[in-house]
Write an enzyme that holds these catalytic residues in place. Structure first.
Site, mmCIF file in Angstrom:
data_model
loop_
_atom_site.group_PDB
_atom_site.id
_atom_site.type_symbol
_atom_site.label_atom_id
_atom_site.label_comp_id
_atom_site.label_asym_id
_atom_site.label_seq_id
_atom_site.Cartn_x
_atom_site.Cartn_y
_atom_site.Cartn_z
ATOM 1 N N ASP A 1 48.920 43.162 7.886
ATOM 2 C CA ASP A 1 48.550 44.082 6.300
ATOM 3 C C ASP A 1 47.390 42.793 5.478
ATOM 4 O O ASP A 1 46.685 41.620 5.711
ATOM 5 C CB ASP A 1 49.836 43.938 5.231
ATOM 6 C CG ASP A 1 49.226 45.098 4.446
ATOM 7 O OD1 ASP A 1 47.904 45.428 3.642
ATOM 8 O OD2 ASP A 1 49.879 45.883 3.851
HETATM 9 C C1 NOJ Z 1 47.504 46.025 1.357
HETATM 10 C C2 NOJ Z 1 48.031 47.499 1.149
HETATM 11 O O1 NOJ Z 1 49.043 47.128 1.390
HETATM 12 C C3 NOJ Z 1 48.174 48.445 2.637
HETATM 13 O O2 NOJ Z 1 48.880 49.854 1.966
HETATM 14 C C4 NOJ Z 1 46.410 48.470 2.637
HETATM 15 O O3 NOJ Z 1 46.165 49.754 3.708
HETATM 16 C C5 NOJ Z 1 45.756 47.211 2.653
HETATM 17 N N1 NOJ Z 1 46.162 46.537 1.937
HETATM 18 C C6 NOJ Z 1 44.736 47.676 2.759
HETATM 19 O O4 NOJ Z 1 43.624 48.076 2.034
#
Ligand code: NOJ
Length: 756
Positions: free
Chosen positions: A281
């Site tokens: 993430d």
């Molecule tokens: C953080 C989030 O937790 C995740 O769900 C997302 O896909 C990513 N950022 C990318 O934007």
């Protein structure tokens, strides 16, 4: 024995897969043979092009890095021309011309927005769920994308956690059905197809188990609970062929997911056979430092060794892995393996054949926000709505008379799409006021008053409006707005109050400790209730809310989540009975936050309280009942359904025999309607304490007034299995209670003995 033709065709299919794999391996090996160490590490680097930034770091010097082979993929840009321009840099100006993979948070639709995922899950209709992903994939691929950061399959039993809105609720079996449907919808029959994207299953793992429902918080969980109640949807996504996974931010029993070898390698790859790649993430590798695992170089090595293949935004891999290789803390084989997985993903997507497969401007014009997609959005929204209360048949509304349309969400576009909408344009959405006009024209006299702001709480306001969004507050004093609304209500036959949470009161980084409707809207509702007019609440929410007051005082409550682009049309269709609501909640609605976590498939305690008899020294609260306000699987209809008792074709079974459980459901009301018939099974005595019941199947049926249908569920030993103390998934002989009903609390039961 399998028929010869089937065996031959299976062998043929197996042979084909094998030869396809061999071709891919040969291609990737050939390419890797030409790559420098830096170029290999470059493939592990995922950068953001800007939108949305969900962390404190944004990437710089992207063009130079692409030319230098330092980037494997990019997210946060879309549009055929924009993506093509960036792909050009990689394909024309980098040494080996390796195409980039382009990702985005396509969460519940792309340009055409569908209800938030928690709403989609309330449809209990896997064909609709799959179709929603297919349409999203078609729009996304028309705008340059190959990869979507979805489905979010985290089980959540704590509605304080804002991201409960992005998943399918609290149940592992149900969540698995949804996970499978979404992966199939995105990836289609082949990811090489022009309208298919690669799914990215997130957040691996157990992110929804965050302590106290606080975002990014610690997860500590027993292995049995993990395997039984939280991991199945991720596994279902692997089995459905998901191409990629995203590691989560949280720790799991002390080890952060992003650096967790047991999770990313032993479980995901060795036990489950996952063959795709895992991306972190947003800056989750860097955050291992905050988790206490060491400096950037150390944590990057830990993550790579654990089985992480791609580093999102933080560039820990890019800046430290080479050094770690020299120092011997990572191996060449580990780098090669991660690089191979990323290249394989590009190969599976057909990007080496055509890096521009998603950058056709003609498709962008033809396939995005089409009338058909909007029609589908309206349909899935209607199917997602849950009728929580309907006293004396207040709904559907008559298409005549005078309606007072009140509330801060009644004449609003910006909140219709819900959380996690990157490409969707709120200005293209239909407000509730517009939808009502579209559906009833001038047959109904509509009076309107705003009545209140969404919130007057300055902290809640500040925290739920970001990325430049604003509430668009009405500057009048709250009492003045309420007075105006009350005067409007007095002139009407019925009041429709469109209230609830704004889009970003749920979603990432939007945990709440109080899950009531914001206070200023509560004050409005109280004043409207005092008028004595029938009060219909149209509720916007990204999570289960605590609604005991609303349940006691409103005549009807229609939960519409955040319905998406066609919000107003869908709401109006249901309010006026063009569609009879049939959605059922997939996450329990508590009476109070004090009951959280609350979910239907809890265990019995040693001192269970059954609601009857003296409660002293029983498992309960002294100030509130144990029961939720609305249980899992609950949802009403404009009609009524009668269930017969459960008929079993056997009461004693042995080994791999199968059981048939049948009920007859009759539509006893005035409207045609759908009902979600739910099957639960419980095992009162086993080698471990089992949940009181578990959902095992469901059927959604349509019944005309007066019509009856028999529904038969086939039950096999597969439905009896659970994880025992050795984490072996098996069934144990004994008595089983088969429950069939309209929701998890309202069932008919029959009992059966099943011997080994
Ligand atoms: C953080 C989030 O937790 C995740 O769900 C997302 O896909 C990513 N950022 C990318 O934007």
């Amino acid at each position: 024995m399998l028929p010869v033709v089937l065996v031959m065709s299976l062998c043929h299919a197996f042979g084909q897969t094998k030869s396809a794999d061999a071709k891919m391996n040969a291609f990737v090996s050939g390419l890797m043979g030409k790559m420098t160490l830096d170029e290999k590490i470059g493939q592990l680097n995922l950068v953001t092009g800007g939108a949305p930034t969900t962390g404190s770091v944004v990437n710089k010097g992207i063009e130079q890095k692409i030319k230098g082979g330092d980037i494997g993929g990019m997210f946060g840009i879309w549009g055929a021309d924009k993506v093509k321009a960036v792909q050009d840099i990689a394909v024309k100006n980098s040494r080996l011309h390796i195409p980039l993979i382009f990702g985005l948070d396509v969460i519940h639709g792309h340009e055409t927005v569908f209800p938030i995922p928690l709403g989609i899950s309330a449809t209990w209709d896997m064909a609709l769920v799959q179709e929603s992903a297919k349409i999203a994939a078609k729009e996304a691929t028309a705008e340059g994308l190959n990869w979507v950061f979805s489905p979010m399959v985290d089980i959540a039993r704590d509605p304080r956690w804002g991201r409960i809105s992005e998943g399918s609720g609290e149940d592992a079996w149900y969540g698995s059905q949804v996970a499978r449907a979404i992966v199939k919808g995105y990836q289609g029959t082949s990811m090489k197809n022009a309208d298919a994207v690669m799914a990215c299953v997130k957040h691996f793992a157990l992110y929804g188990g965050a302590e106290a429902g606080r975002e990014y918080n610690t997860v500590d969980m027993s292995p049995i609970k993990m395997y039984q109640d939280y991991l199945p949807p991720y596994k279902a996504a692997v089995d459905a062929g998901a191409g990629s996974f995203m590691s989560s931010f949280n720790t799991i029993n002390g080890v952060p997911a992003t650096g967790n070898q047991w999770l990313l390698t032993d479980l995901l790859r060795k036990q489950w056979g996952f063959k795709g790649f895992v991306v972190s993430d947003y800056t989750a590798v860097n955050e291992l430092t905050n988790h206490g695992l060491g400096d950037l170089q150390t944590v990057s090595a830990i993550a790579l060794k654990a089985g992480l293949d791609m580093d999102m935004v933080g560039e820990g891999f890019l800046t430290t892995i080479k050094k770690s290789l020299k120092q011997g803390t990572v191996t060449q084989q580990e780098i090669d393996q991660a690089c191979r997985r990323v290249l394989e993903a590009k190969y599976k997507l057909g990007l080496f054949d055509n890096p521009y497969k998603s950058t056709d401007p003609a498709r962008e014009k033809a396939d995005v926000l089409t009338d058909d997609n909007r029609k589908f959005s309206r349909r899935i929204a209607e199917h997602s709505f849950v009728l929580l209360k309907n006293q004396t048949q207040t709904l559907p509304l008559k298409k005549s008379g005078t309606i007072a349309l009140i509330g801060p969400l009644a004449d609003n576009h910006s909140e219709m799409l819900g959380t996690w909408v990157v490409a969707g344009n709120p200005n293209k959405s239909v407000s509730v006021r517009e939808g009502i006009k579209n559906v009833v024209g001038s047959d109904v006299n509509i009076l309107y008053a705003r009545g209140s702001n969404i919130t007057d709480d300055s902290l809640l306001n500040e925290r739920s409006y970001f990325f430049g969004m604003k509430q668009g507050k009405d500057g009048r004093p709250a009492q003045e707005m309420i007075d105006e609304a009350v005067e409007t209500a007095k002139k009407a036959d019925v009041v429709v109050a469109v209230v609830g949470e704004s889009a970003n009161m749920s979603g990432e980084s939007s945990s709440r400790s109080d899950i009531n409707i914001p206070e200023t809207q509560r004050d409005l509702l109280k004043a409207l209730a005092k008028t004595g007019k029938p009060l219909v609440i149209v509720l916007f929410n990204g999570r289960p809310l605590t609604l005991p007051w609303e349940d006691a005082h409103a005549s009807a409550i229609l939960d519409v989540w955040a319905p998406g682009t066609e919000a107003g049309n869908a709401v109006a269709d249901v309010l006026f009975g063009n569609y009879n609501p049939a959605g059922k909640i997939t996450a329990t609605f508590p009476r109070s936050v004090g009951q959280i976590p609350i979910y239907y498939n809890h265990k019995n305690t040693g001192r269970p309280f059954d609601g009857k008899g003296p409660a002293k020294f029983k498992s309960d609260y002294i100030d509130i009942s144990n029961d939720p306000l609305y249980p899992f699987g609950y949802g009403l209809s404009y009609t009524t359904f009668n269930y017969s008792g459960v008929k079993l074709d056997k009461t004693m079974l042995k080994g791999n025999e199968a059981l048939k459980a049948t009920v007859t459901i009759t539509n006893t009301g005035k409207y045609a309607g759908e009902e979600v018939v739910q099957l639960y099974i419980g095992q009162p005595v086993a080698s471990i304490s089992r949940s009181v019941k578990e959902l095992k199947d469901f059927r959604k049926i349509m019944l005309k007034p007066g019509e009856s249908k028999e529904v038969t569920f086939d039950i096999t030993t597969k439905d009896l299995k659970f994880y025992n103390t050795k984490l072996v998934y098996d069934w144990e002989p004994g008595e089983f209670i088969v429950e069939i009903g309209t929701n998890s609390s309202d069932t008919h039961t029959a009992s059966v003995r099943w011997n080994k």
